[in-house]
Design a protein around this motif. Structure first.
Motif, PDB file in Angstrom:
ATOM      1  N   PRO A 298      32.396   8.972 -25.832  1.00 55.62           N
ATOM      2  CA  PRO A 298      33.364   8.819 -25.096  1.00 55.62           C
ATOM      3  C   PRO A 298      34.297   8.145 -24.865  1.00 55.62           C
ATOM      4  CG  PRO A 298      30.774   7.983 -24.537  1.00 55.62           C
ATOM      5  CD  PRO A 298      31.032   8.419 -26.666  1.00 55.62           C
ATOM      6  N   VAL A 299      35.350   8.514 -24.327  1.00 56.40           N
ATOM      7  CA  VAL A 299      36.583   7.956 -24.923  1.00 56.40           C
ATOM      8  C   VAL A 299      37.072   7.249 -23.210  1.00 56.40           C
ATOM      9  CG1 VAL A 299      38.061   9.893 -25.744  1.00 56.40           C
ATOM     10  CG2 VAL A 299      37.683   9.590 -23.507  1.00 56.40           C
TER      11      VAL A 299
ATOM     12  N   TYR B 139      45.839   8.218 -32.884  1.00 57.66           N
ATOM     13  CA  TYR B 139      45.424   7.662 -31.892  1.00 57.66           C
ATOM     14  C   TYR B 139      44.743   6.383 -32.685  1.00 57.66           C
ATOM     15  CZ  TYR B 139      47.430  10.909 -29.304  1.00 57.66           C
ATOM     16  OH  TYR B 139      48.624  11.643 -28.056  1.00 57.66           O
ATOM     17  N   GLU B 140      44.719   6.244 -34.022  1.00 62.38           N
ATOM     18  CA  GLU B 140      44.142   4.630 -34.843  1.00 62.38           C
ATOM     19  C   GLU B 140      43.892   4.257 -33.747  1.00 62.38           C
ATOM     20  OE1 GLU B 140      44.877   4.891 -38.794  1.00 62.38           O
ATOM     21  OE2 GLU B 140      44.555   7.159 -39.243  1.00 62.38           O
ATOM     22  N   GLU B 141      45.282   3.172 -33.158  1.00 68.60           N
ATOM     23  CA  GLU B 141      44.991   2.178 -32.524  1.00 68.60           C
ATOM     24  C   GLU B 141      43.758   1.711 -31.466  1.00 68.60           C
ATOM     25  OE1 GLU B 141      45.862  -0.906 -33.574  1.00 68.60           O
ATOM     26  OE2 GLU B 141      46.564  -0.098 -35.864  1.00 68.60           O
TER      27      GLU B 141
ATOM     28  N   LEU C 239      41.152  -0.193 -31.211  1.00 66.01           N
ATOM     29  CA  LEU C 239      40.231  -1.118 -29.352  1.00 66.01           C
ATOM     30  C   LEU C 239      38.722  -0.637 -28.675  1.00 66.01           C
ATOM     31  CD1 LEU C 239      43.871  -0.804 -27.462  1.00 66.01           C
ATOM     32  CD2 LEU C 239      43.170  -2.856 -29.079  1.00 66.01           C
ATOM     33  N   ARG C 240      38.503   0.680 -28.616  1.00 66.36           N
ATOM     34  CA  ARG C 240      37.656   0.859 -28.048  1.00 66.36           C
ATOM     35  C   ARG C 240      36.146   0.660 -28.816  1.00 66.36           C
ATOM     36  NH1 ARG C 240      36.660   7.412 -28.395  1.00 66.36           N
ATOM     37  NH2 ARG C 240      37.077   6.799 -30.860  1.00 66.36           N
TER      38      ARG C 240
ATOM     39  N   LYS D 130      45.024  -2.175 -21.765  1.00 67.84           N
ATOM     40  CA  LYS D 130      45.002  -2.390 -22.856  1.00 67.84           C
ATOM     41  C   LYS D 130      45.586  -1.688 -24.096  1.00 67.84           C
ATOM     42  CE  LYS D 130      43.433  -6.921 -22.412  1.00 67.84           C
ATOM     43  NZ  LYS D 130      42.429  -8.282 -23.114  1.00 67.84           N
ATOM     44  N   TYR D 131      45.350   0.024 -23.325  1.00 64.12           N
ATOM     45  CA  TYR D 131      45.108   1.068 -24.702  1.00 64.12           C
ATOM     46  C   TYR D 131      46.641   1.676 -23.915  1.00 64.12           C
ATOM     47  CZ  TYR D 131      39.797   0.394 -25.170  1.00 64.12           C
ATOM     48  OH  TYR D 131      38.932   0.443 -25.449  1.00 64.12           O
TER      49      TYR D 131
END
Length: 212
Positions: free
Chosen positions: A86-87, A161-163, A167-168, A177-178
């Motif tokens: 899930p995102v 989208y590694e950062e 966070l996830r 924050k994303y």
């Protein structure tokens, strides 16, 4: 006489051992069969659950129905796709709204592309933007849910989208924050402020669908 008694006793012991061993084997076999039947039934139940989840119709009469339709796609994907990670749901909704003009852009209406996803393989179905670039086009999908699925795959696997994924993985729940991890999407200098604004509107002006 004593020898006969010993023989009879030995025979009874052997019969008892054989009967006892057969009882254990029979019980084990029966339990194995029952376990296999339970496992098979669990697989059947899971397949029936997947089959029973149908791809939703996509509606966009207003912003709320658009949000509901995107949420229905996410639920559909999470319930019918194995090993999907899930995102962040709020970010997904906000980007879908921003990239597609709440489902009303030409790419969303004609190409069912809610996220402005490009293709550099012009053999794939695509649409050309008004500036008519020669090296890329905007992907065309069969259904809006396919667009949502592709977006989820990009976020989960794209090197840009590694950062976001860090966070996830650290269980950061605040969508705001994303935002700045989405630089690959930020062709517009005002992309981040626009995205933050939509997230805040989602929280105050709309009902967010429940994922299940």
């Amino acid at each position: 006489m004593i020898q006969k008694i010993k023989t009879v006793f030995a025979t009874l012991v052997v019969v008892f051992i054989v009967a006892f061993s057969f009882g254990i084997w029979h019980t084990y076999k029966q339990n194995s069969i029952e376990a296999a039947e339970i496992e098979t039934q669990e697989v059947v139940d899971a397949l029936e659950q997947i089959i029973s989840v149908t791809r939703p119709d996509f509606e966009r009469e207003n912003n709320q129905t658009f949000i509901n339709s995107v949420g229905a796609c996410v639920n559909y994907i999470y319930n019918t796709t194995t090993d999907v990670i899930p995102v962040n749901f709020e970010i997904l909704l906000a980007q879908a709204a921003l990239e597609s003009g709440w489902g009303n852009s030409r790419f969303a209406l004609e190409g069912k592309n809610l996220f402005g996803v490009r293709t550099y393989d012009l053999r794939e179905p695509h649409m050309l933007p008004s500036n008519n670039p020669k090296k890329w086009g905007v992907r065309v999908y069969m259904h809006e849910c396919d667009s949502v699925q592709h977006y989820i795959d990009i976020i989960n696997n794209g090197s840009a989208y590694e950062e976001y994924r860090k966070l996830r993985d650290n269980n950061v729940s605040d969508s705001l924050k994303y935002v700045e991890t989405l630089g690959a999407y930020a062709a517009d200098k005002k992309y981040f402020p626009k995205l933050r604004s939509i997230i805040k509107k989602l929280r105050t002006e709309y009902d967010i669908p429940i994922l299940n």
